[in-house]
Design an enzyme around this catalytic site. Structure first.
Site, PDB file in Angstrom:
ATOM      1  N   ASP A 175      76.531  40.875 -34.776  1.00  0.00           N
ATOM      2  CA  ASP A 175      77.411  39.337 -35.139  1.00  0.00           C
ATOM      3  C   ASP A 175      78.156  39.145 -34.082  1.00  0.00           C
ATOM      4  O   ASP A 175      78.813  39.793 -33.494  1.00  0.00           O
ATOM      5  CB  ASP A 175      78.061  39.710 -36.464  1.00  0.00           C
ATOM      6  CG  ASP A 175      78.608  38.448 -37.170  1.00  0.00           C
ATOM      7  OD1 ASP A 175      79.427  37.726 -36.600  1.00  0.00           O
ATOM      8  OD2 ASP A 175      77.983  38.077 -38.067  1.00  0.00           O
ATOM      9  N   SER A 196      77.379  32.948 -36.257  1.00  0.00           N
ATOM     10  CA  SER A 196      77.106  33.191 -37.435  1.00  0.00           C
ATOM     11  C   SER A 196      76.737  32.034 -38.351  1.00  0.00           C
ATOM     12  O   SER A 196      75.787  31.136 -37.785  1.00  0.00           O
ATOM     13  CB  SER A 196      77.978  34.303 -38.219  1.00  0.00           C
ATOM     14  OG  SER A 196      77.538  35.009 -39.279  1.00  0.00           O
TER      15      SER A 196
END
Length: 361
Positions: free
Chosen positions: A201, A49
């Site tokens: 994610d 991320s």
């Protein structure tokens, strides 16, 4: 940085960079300070991320103009994120600004979005697929440079929605898609499709993923830059705090499991005398400030105002500076992150009897 050989007098490290929204500016500060230190070589970086974005920015700038280029690219990225946030409804209230509160817990825009994302799926919420962050990434990064960068290896982690397993993307296959997959929160964005597979994610499966660095035989010093608290002093009070703590535990769980695995591997190597496996016996280090991250609210991960971002950068620089002062001499010698103190409940492996090793009695 490392390019197959290590310059004389420089110590080589790998970096593992956590995700955490705008709290990734802490990691920017850490990287800014580490890049400033000519005694260090960064051999490889694993990021998830915001950590992946920091890693890619570093590689892009490094390939273009060395250490100075890497520092410039990181600053340019975070400045662009802050400029983009000027038009965001996710802003602090007047009273929060007046009181110096970085949280968005009272922001009407944040509260509206928080409620809406629990009721409406991202595809319906954003049918046109508008993503300003992706536009910013495509503008800021030259992925041909990132993929051609021979000075540092970059590993970007995402989570395969179908299998739930981590997917590691690396040069020469890094792209805007892989970066957005690593940062795709499923309550905010539709899954990112790459080669027929859907990704969310990377924090769900590795925040960050350590195993690509353990397998990196060129370096045995792994530095984890942690921006999320493993522990909280106080129990959560209220629905929002409970959800936020659940998310923290979820995004830390994969890191905890990998650290446990590394600890067990180290104990097995010591107990069994596995000389061939000693190349995997990483020396672990941690750059983190538990007290400071305790004071950051979960909603402040969406606060991208420059005042906040620049303050986090300065804090991250201070973390790295303190770590270098206290632990630089230990790099290449021994770990400074004591896993036995963190996981004091892990069993100790017994030595294998000689007859078990030889198959005789």
């Amino acid at each position: 940085m490392a390019n197959g050989t290590q310059r004389e007098g420089r110590k080589r490290i790998d970096l593992a960079l956590q995700g955490g929204g705008s709290h990734g500016a802490l990691t920017w500060g850490v990287l800014d300070r580490l890049l400033e230190d000519e005694r260090l070589e960064i051999d490889a970086i694993s990021g998830t991320s915001a950590g992946a974005m920091n890693a890619v920015m570093l590689a892009d700038g490094l390939h273009r103009n060395g250490r100075d280029g890497a520092r410039e690219a990181l600053r340019a990225f975070w400045e662009a994120v802050s400029r983009m946030a000027r038009f965001s409804p996710l802003r602090r209230t007047f009273w929060d600004r007046l009181l110096g509160n970085d949280s968005l817990d009272h922001s009407p825009g944040y509260l509206f979005m928080e409620g809406l994302t629990r009721l409406v799926d991202p595809a319906r919420l954003n049918p046109l697929g508008i993503n300003p962050l992706r536009d910013l990434i495509e503008k800021q990064v030259d992925f041909s440079r990132v993929n051609a960068c021979g000075q540092v290896k970059v590993f970007v982690n995402a989570t395969n929605v179908r299998t739930g397993r981590a997917k590691i993307f690396r040069q020469p296959d890094l792209s805007a898609d892989t970066l957005m997959a690593s940062a795709c929160l499923p309550t905010l964005f539709p899954a990112v499709e790459i080669d027929g597979e859907a990704y969310w994610d990377g924090g769900y499966s590795g925040n960050p993923a350590l195993y690509p660095l353990v397998d990196n035989r060129g370096c045995s010093d792994l530095v984890v830059v942690q921006v999320n608290p493993l522990e909280r002093r106080e129990l959560p009070d209220g629905a929002r705090e409970i959800i936020n703590r659940v998310n923290e535990i979820t995004f830390n769980s994969s890191l905890v499991k990998e650290l446990r695995s590394i600890q067990l591997l180290q104990r097995l190597i010591e107990a069994e005398g596995l000389e061939l496996e000693r190349v995997r016996a990483m020396r672990l280090h941690l750059i983190h400030a538990q007290q400071e991250v305790q004071e950051l609210s979960a909603s402040s991960k969406m606060n991208a105002e420059w005042e906040f971002i620049s303050r986090l950068h300065d804090q991250g620089r201070a973390w790295a500076d303190r770590w270098l002062t206290e632990h630089f001499e230990a790099i290449g010698q021994h770990s400074t992150f004591d896993l036995d103190a963190v996981f004091d409940d892990t069993f100790t492996p017994l030595s294998v009897p000689e007859h078990a090793k030889t198959g005789t009695r």
